[in-house]
Motif scaffolding. Sequence first.
Motif, PDB file in Angstrom:
ATOM      1  N   GLY A  42       0.806  -1.207   0.000  1.00 52.55           N
ATOM      2  CA  GLY A  42       0.000   0.000   0.000  1.00 52.55           C
ATOM      3  C   GLY A  42       0.842   1.260   0.000  1.00 52.55           C
ATOM      4  O   GLY A  42       2.027   1.238   0.329  1.00 52.55           O
ATOM      5  N   TRP A  43       0.211   2.328  -0.392  1.00 50.15           N
ATOM      6  CA  TRP A  43       0.795   3.665  -0.306  1.00 50.15           C
ATOM      7  C   TRP A  43      -0.125   4.524   0.571  1.00 50.15           C
ATOM      8  O   TRP A  43      -1.350   4.495   0.423  1.00 50.15           O
ATOM      9  N   PHE A  44       0.502   5.266   1.459  1.00 47.24           N
ATOM     10  CA  PHE A  44      -0.202   6.200   2.330  1.00 47.24           C
ATOM     11  C   PHE A  44       0.497   7.545   2.207  1.00 47.24           C
ATOM     12  O   PHE A  44       1.610   7.644   1.716  1.00 47.24           O
ATOM     13  N   ARG A  45      -0.157   8.590   2.676  1.00 51.54           N
ATOM     14  CA  ARG A  45       0.485   9.895   2.680  1.00 51.54           C
ATOM     15  C   ARG A  45       0.079  10.674   3.915  1.00 51.54           C
ATOM     16  O   ARG A  45      -0.982  10.448   4.498  1.00 51.54           O
ATOM     17  N   GLN A  46       0.944  11.591   4.286  1.00 50.45           N
ATOM     18  CA  GLN A  46       0.664  12.448   5.431  1.00 50.45           C
ATOM     19  C   GLN A  46       1.139  13.854   5.126  1.00 50.45           C
ATOM     20  O   GLN A  46       2.329  14.075   4.890  1.00 50.45           O
ATOM     21  N   ALA A  47       0.193  14.768   5.125  1.00 45.64           N
ATOM     22  CA  ALA A  47       0.502  16.175   4.928  1.00 45.64           C
ATOM     23  C   ALA A  47       0.712  16.834   6.289  1.00 45.64           C
ATOM     24  O   ALA A  47       0.220  16.333   7.309  1.00 45.64           O
ATOM     25  N   PRO A  48       1.423  17.952   6.340  1.00 47.94           N
ATOM     26  CA  PRO A  48       1.666  18.637   7.622  1.00 47.94           C
ATOM     27  C   PRO A  48       0.360  18.959   8.339  1.00 47.94           C
ATOM     28  O   PRO A  48      -0.580  19.492   7.743  1.00 47.94           O
ATOM     29  N   GLY A  49       0.305  18.602   9.587  1.00 46.38           N
ATOM     30  CA  GLY A  49      -0.868  18.904  10.389  1.00 46.38           C
ATOM     31  C   GLY A  49      -2.052  17.996  10.158  1.00 46.38           C
ATOM     32  O   GLY A  49      -3.128  18.212  10.733  1.00 46.38           O
ATOM     33  N   LYS A  50      -1.873  16.989   9.319  1.00 41.37           N
ATOM     34  CA  LYS A  50      -2.976  16.077   9.017  1.00 41.37           C
ATOM     35  C   LYS A  50      -2.598  14.652   9.391  1.00 41.37           C
ATOM     36  O   LYS A  50      -1.431  14.317   9.527  1.00 41.37           O
ATOM     37  N   GLU A  51      -3.611  13.830   9.524  1.00 39.43           N
ATOM     38  CA  GLU A  51      -3.364  12.427   9.814  1.00 39.43           C
ATOM     39  C   GLU A  51      -2.929  11.705   8.540  1.00 39.43           C
ATOM     40  O   GLU A  51      -3.255  12.108   7.423  1.00 39.43           O
ATOM     41  N   ARG A  52      -2.229  10.616   8.756  1.00 41.81           N
ATOM     42  CA  ARG A  52      -1.841   9.792   7.623  1.00 41.81           C
ATOM     43  C   ARG A  52      -3.084   9.195   6.989  1.00 41.81           C
ATOM     44  O   ARG A  52      -3.991   8.734   7.694  1.00 41.81           O
ATOM     45  N   GLU A  53      -3.122   9.176   5.676  1.00 43.05           N
ATOM     46  CA  GLU A  53      -4.297   8.664   4.978  1.00 43.05           C
ATOM     47  C   GLU A  53      -3.910   7.658   3.908  1.00 43.05           C
ATOM     48  O   GLU A  53      -2.832   7.716   3.327  1.00 43.05           O
ATOM     49  N   PHE A  54      -4.828   6.759   3.678  1.00 41.12           N
ATOM     50  CA  PHE A  54      -4.647   5.729   2.666  1.00 41.12           C
ATOM     51  C   PHE A  54      -4.710   6.356   1.277  1.00 41.12           C
ATOM     52  O   PHE A  54      -5.543   7.233   1.012  1.00 41.12           O
ATOM     53  N   VAL A  55      -3.840   5.887   0.384  1.00 41.99           N
ATOM     54  CA  VAL A  55      -3.857   6.363  -0.990  1.00 41.99           C
ATOM     55  C   VAL A  55      -4.240   5.231  -1.952  1.00 41.99           C
ATOM     56  O   VAL A  55      -5.168   5.366  -2.737  1.00 41.99           O
ATOM     57  N   LYS A  59      -8.340   8.705  -7.310  1.00 43.07           N
ATOM     58  CA  LYS A  59      -8.744   7.734  -8.307  1.00 43.07           C
ATOM     59  C   LYS A  59      -8.821   8.387  -9.672  1.00 43.07           C
ATOM     60  O   LYS A  59      -9.364   9.475  -9.824  1.00 43.07           O
ATOM     61  N   GLY A  60      -8.254   7.721 -10.648  1.00 41.24           N
ATOM     62  CA  GLY A  60      -8.215   8.264 -12.000  1.00 41.24           C
ATOM     63  C   GLY A  60      -6.958   9.049 -12.290  1.00 41.24           C
ATOM     64  O   GLY A  60      -6.616   9.273 -13.454  1.00 41.24           O
ATOM     65  N   ARG A  61      -6.240   9.449 -11.254  1.00 41.10           N
ATOM     66  CA  ARG A  61      -4.988  10.182 -11.442  1.00 41.10           C
ATOM     67  C   ARG A  61      -3.780   9.356 -11.014  1.00 41.10           C
ATOM     68  O   ARG A  61      -2.693   9.529 -11.574  1.00 41.10           O
ATOM     69  N   PHE A  62      -3.974   8.504 -10.023  1.00 44.02           N
ATOM     70  CA  PHE A  62      -2.871   7.687  -9.491  1.00 44.02           C
ATOM     71  C   PHE A  62      -3.062   6.242  -9.920  1.00 44.02           C
ATOM     72  O   PHE A  62      -4.187   5.738  -9.980  1.00 44.02           O
ATOM     73  N   THR A  63      -1.957   5.557 -10.175  1.00 42.10           N
ATOM     74  CA  THR A  63      -1.994   4.151 -10.529  1.00 42.10           C
ATOM     75  C   THR A  63      -0.931   3.400  -9.735  1.00 42.10           C
ATOM     76  O   THR A  63       0.245   3.771  -9.771  1.00 42.10           O
ATOM     77  N   ILE A  64      -1.365   2.358  -9.041  1.00 41.22           N
ATOM     78  CA  ILE A  64      -0.432   1.530  -8.291  1.00 41.22           C
ATOM     79  C   ILE A  64      -0.126   0.283  -9.102  1.00 41.22           C
ATOM     80  O   ILE A  64      -1.002  -0.267  -9.779  1.00 41.22           O
ATOM     81  N   GLY A  89      -1.231  -8.507  -7.914  1.00 45.11           N
ATOM     82  CA  GLY A  89      -1.450  -7.349  -8.772  1.00 45.11           C
ATOM     83  C   GLY A  89      -2.802  -7.299  -9.440  1.00 45.11           C
ATOM     84  O   GLY A  89      -3.101  -6.362 -10.174  1.00 45.11           O
ATOM     85  N   VAL A  90      -3.627  -8.296  -9.195  1.00 47.59           N
ATOM     86  CA  VAL A  90      -4.918  -8.351  -9.882  1.00 47.59           C
ATOM     87  C   VAL A  90      -5.890  -7.319  -9.321  1.00 47.59           C
ATOM     88  O   VAL A  90      -6.655  -6.693 -10.052  1.00 47.59           O
ATOM     89  N   SER A  91      -5.853  -7.148  -8.013  1.00 43.68           N
ATOM     90  CA  SER A  91      -6.794  -6.221  -7.375  1.00 43.68           C
ATOM     91  C   SER A  91      -6.075  -4.964  -6.910  1.00 43.68           C
ATOM     92  O   SER A  91      -5.016  -5.045  -6.290  1.00 43.68           O
ATOM     93  N   THR A  92      -6.668  -3.838  -7.223  1.00 46.50           N
ATOM     94  CA  THR A  92      -6.130  -2.559  -6.773  1.00 46.50           C
ATOM     95  C   THR A  92      -7.228  -1.774  -6.077  1.00 46.50           C
ATOM     96  O   THR A  92      -8.418  -1.932  -6.385  1.00 46.50           O
ATOM     97  N   TYR A  93      -6.819  -0.961  -5.143  1.00 49.42           N
ATOM     98  CA  TYR A  93      -7.756  -0.179  -4.357  1.00 49.42           C
ATOM     99  C   TYR A  93      -7.228   1.248  -4.259  1.00 49.42           C
ATOM    100  O   TYR A  93      -6.031   1.455  -4.105  1.00 49.42           O
ATOM    101  N   TYR A  94      -8.126   2.194  -4.315  1.00 48.19           N
ATOM    102  CA  TYR A  94      -7.726   3.584  -4.265  1.00 48.19           C
ATOM    103  C   TYR A  94      -8.592   4.341  -3.262  1.00 48.19           C
ATOM    104  O   TYR A  94      -9.742   3.981  -2.994  1.00 48.19           O
ATOM    105  N   ALA A  95      -8.016   5.403  -2.775  1.00 51.23           N
ATOM    106  CA  ALA A  95      -8.775   6.303  -1.931  1.00 51.23           C
ATOM    107  C   ALA A  95      -9.893   6.893  -2.779  1.00 51.23           C
ATOM    108  O   ALA A  95     -10.036   6.595  -3.952  1.00 51.23           O
ATOM    109  N   ASP A  96     -10.629   7.775  -2.190  1.00 48.94           N
ATOM    110  CA  ASP A  96     -11.796   8.304  -2.882  1.00 48.94           C
ATOM    111  C   ASP A  96     -11.404   9.074  -4.140  1.00 48.94           C
ATOM    112  O   ASP A  96     -10.292   8.984  -4.623  1.00 48.94           O
ATOM    113  N   SER A  97     -12.325   9.821  -4.638  1.00 50.24           N
ATOM    114  CA  SER A  97     -12.153  10.487  -5.924  1.00 50.24           C
ATOM    115  C   SER A  97     -10.975  11.459  -5.935  1.00 50.24           C
ATOM    116  O   SER A  97     -10.587  11.948  -6.981  1.00 50.24           O
TER     117      SER A  97
END
Length: 120
Positions: free
Chosen positions: A35-48, A66-71, A55-63
């Motif tokens: 998985g990939w996660f991210r954390q911006a300053p002052g914010k909680e870490r969030e799932f990306v 999705k559509g911009r990032f590819t794992i 590799g068959v199944s992929t999951y993305y955070a909300d909109s």
Amino acid sequence: QVQLVESGGGLVQAGGSLRLSCAASIRTFSNYTMGWFRQAPGKEREFVAAISWNGVSTYYADSSVKGRFTISRDNAKSTVHLQMNSLKPGDAAVYYCAAKIGGTKKYAYWGQGTQVTVSS
């Protein structure tokens, strides 16, 4: 000892692209959901995004991503990638790679992160 090492972060203009990579030193890499996660300053870490062991199944955070990032993953090279396109200032964060045994809820292993900065 499991190690995850991220690379590929940097400074990019809004609308640009970056490709993050995570090199894993895991004997049985193909047993792990990645998985990939991210954390911006002052914010909680969030799932990306996440990708199943094969590799068959992929999951993305909300909109927001999705559509911009590819794992993707390469089990032969024990690597996972996050292609990020059309980057926005809101995507700026430290991006972390994480690994968990397939079927478990908790990510057991984490990298140290790579900084992504997006200029407007």
